[in-house]
Design a protein around this motif. Structure first.
Motif, mmCIF file in Angstrom:
data_model
loop_
_atom_site.group_PDB
_atom_site.id
_atom_site.type_symbol
_atom_site.label_atom_id
_atom_site.label_comp_id
_atom_site.label_asym_id
_atom_site.label_seq_id
_atom_site.Cartn_x
_atom_site.Cartn_y
_atom_site.Cartn_z
ATOM 1 N N HIS A 128 -32.469 -87.313 68.374
ATOM 2 C CA HIS A 128 -33.520 -86.284 68.270
ATOM 3 C C HIS A 128 -34.729 -86.725 69.080
ATOM 4 C CE1 HIS A 128 -34.787 -89.267 65.291
ATOM 5 N NE2 HIS A 128 -35.998 -88.768 65.408
ATOM 6 N N ASP A 130 -39.249 -86.594 68.687
ATOM 7 C CA ASP A 130 -40.378 -86.257 67.814
ATOM 8 C C ASP A 130 -41.503 -85.721 68.685
ATOM 9 O OD1 ASP A 130 -39.293 -87.264 65.235
ATOM 10 O OD2 ASP A 130 -39.297 -89.172 66.285
ATOM 11 N N HIS A 189 -34.230 -90.214 71.097
ATOM 12 C CA HIS A 189 -33.834 -91.479 70.481
ATOM 13 C C HIS A 189 -32.871 -91.271 69.327
ATOM 14 C CE1 HIS A 189 -37.522 -90.135 68.424
ATOM 15 N NE2 HIS A 189 -37.123 -90.771 67.346
HETATM 16 CO CO CO Z 1 -37.664 -90.013 65.503
#
Ligand code: CO
Ligand code: SIN
Length: 373
Positions: A128, A130, A189
């Motif tokens: 995913h 962020d 990551h």
């Molecule tokens: Co993350």
């Protein structure tokens, strides 16, 4: 500023110039000998009560599943591939708070919280990205991180969590306790536990302009001042009664354009907004508060500390604490800025405090915003 082992022996200025928002940084032994600050019992307690925000992520036969806390129970420890994530641990534990505050070379207005994740072998939250910067500090066991700068941030549709559809990592690291990985926003990551593993995420916050705009207009609604009511002494008879008169529109455009936002309005809004406690933060004052006099005597001896939950900021002559703002005098500013920056005041500093500051400190003490040292 001096070099920080926490940043791999570069200075905060070098880190901000070369890595912050720009590229990852792996720091081996950022905190030598680092051990989890909370035991599993304390961590599980946070996840199973409604105090902290928590999640349980499992991947069973390739199926992602996410449960929001308070969690009823955890999967068995010998079950593989599950992760428990507990947000805002710094609010509940002094050592976790102290760890988060090691990152105060970044302003408090940008620092968010410490999230703790516990995973069994093979556990993780999937590939995913962020939206915010993060430091991932390994606290127990090992985690293998695969990371990559990919631009394709398409997500798999219909899943309970954000999973990248086309994850293409170009680097891999195994982190041991005390190692730390910094990732800029939107960097892809995936961290997979190798045996039982705990990772501490030091997270940041950045408000979106949309949320700020909405909040600011609400804030200004309480303070705009537009005297007068619409009048049309030269009104003429109309054959189109449903049409809004041109004169009405142009007069009202002119009046509405009198709404002006000053930098000071925005400063006060921003300070209140950024110091507002999160929805799950509640303050409890002392059960038996001291009287004003006793409070001043004890504070002079023991000093004062901001509560872990308190967010105190300032800008110019405005001081903000837990969503409230105060305009302060030049002399009081010195004391309150010291309290905000060091999160403490000793007896000597309190000796300089004016009656106004002592009154405010006493109120904050009875509200549980500050504590006696
Ligand atoms: Co993350
Ligand atoms: C984790 O600690 O399991 C996830 C942290 C992250 O990838 O942001």
């Amino acid at each position: 500023m001096k070099k920080l082992p926490l940043l791999g022996d570069i200075t905060p200025a070098q880190f901000l110039r070369d890595y912050w928002h720009k590229k990852p940084l792996l720091i081996r032994n950022a905190i030598p000998g680092f051990k989890p600050l909370l035991n599993m019992e304390a961590l599980t307690k946070l996840a199973t009560t409604n105090h902290a925000e928590s999640r349980l992520v499992t991947n069973v036969d390739g199926q992602w599943n996410m449960q929001h806390g308070p969690l009823e129970s955890l999967p068995p420890m010998d079950q593989k591939e599950w992760t428990m994530l507990v947000q805002g641990v710094n609010l509940f534990d002094a050592k976790a708070d102290a760890l988060l505050r090691q990152f105060r070379f970044i302003p408090d207005a940008r620092l968010d919280d410490l999230m703790v994740s516990f995973a069994t072998d093979g556990g993780g939250v999937g590939p995913h990205f962020d939206s915010y910067d993060v430091f991932l500090l390994q606290a127990q066991g090992q985690r293998r991180w695969s990371i990559g700068p990919q631009k394709d941030l398409t997500l798999v549709e219909g899943l309970p969590l954000k999973i990248l559809a086309n994850f293409k990592p170009n680097e891999e690291f195994v982190l041991n306790p005390g190692d730390m990985l910094y990732l800029p926003p939107h960097y892809a990551h995936d961290g997979i536990a190798i045996g039982d593993c705990q990772t501490y995420s030091i997270g940041f916050r950045a408000p979106s302009y949309q949320e700020l705009g909405e909040g600011f207009l609400q804030f200004m609604a309480d303070s705009i001042d537009l005297p007068g009511i619409y009048a049309d002494p030269d009104l003429e008879a109309t054959a189109k009664p449903a049409e809004i008169p041109r004169h009405m529109l142009s007069t009202i455009v002119e009046e509405m354009n009198k709404v002006r936002f000053t930098e000071e309005d925005i400063t006060i809004f921003l300070g209140e907004y950024m110091s507002e406690p999160k929805h799950n933060v509640f303050f409890t004052g002392p059960a038996k508060p001291l009287t004003v006099g006793k409070f001043a005597d004890t504070a002079a001896k023991k000093g004062l500390l901001l509560s872990r939950k308190t967010q105190m900021l300032y800008r110019g002559k405005h001081v903000f604490i837990n969503g409230e703002s105060f305009g302060v005098s030049r002399a009081d500013k010195v004391t309150l800025e010291l309290l905000a920056n060091t999160r403490a005041l000793d007896g000597a500093a309190l000796g300089q405090a004016s009656d106004d500051v002592m009154d405010a400190l006493y109120t904050w003490y009875t509200d549980g915003w500050i504590e006696l040292g």
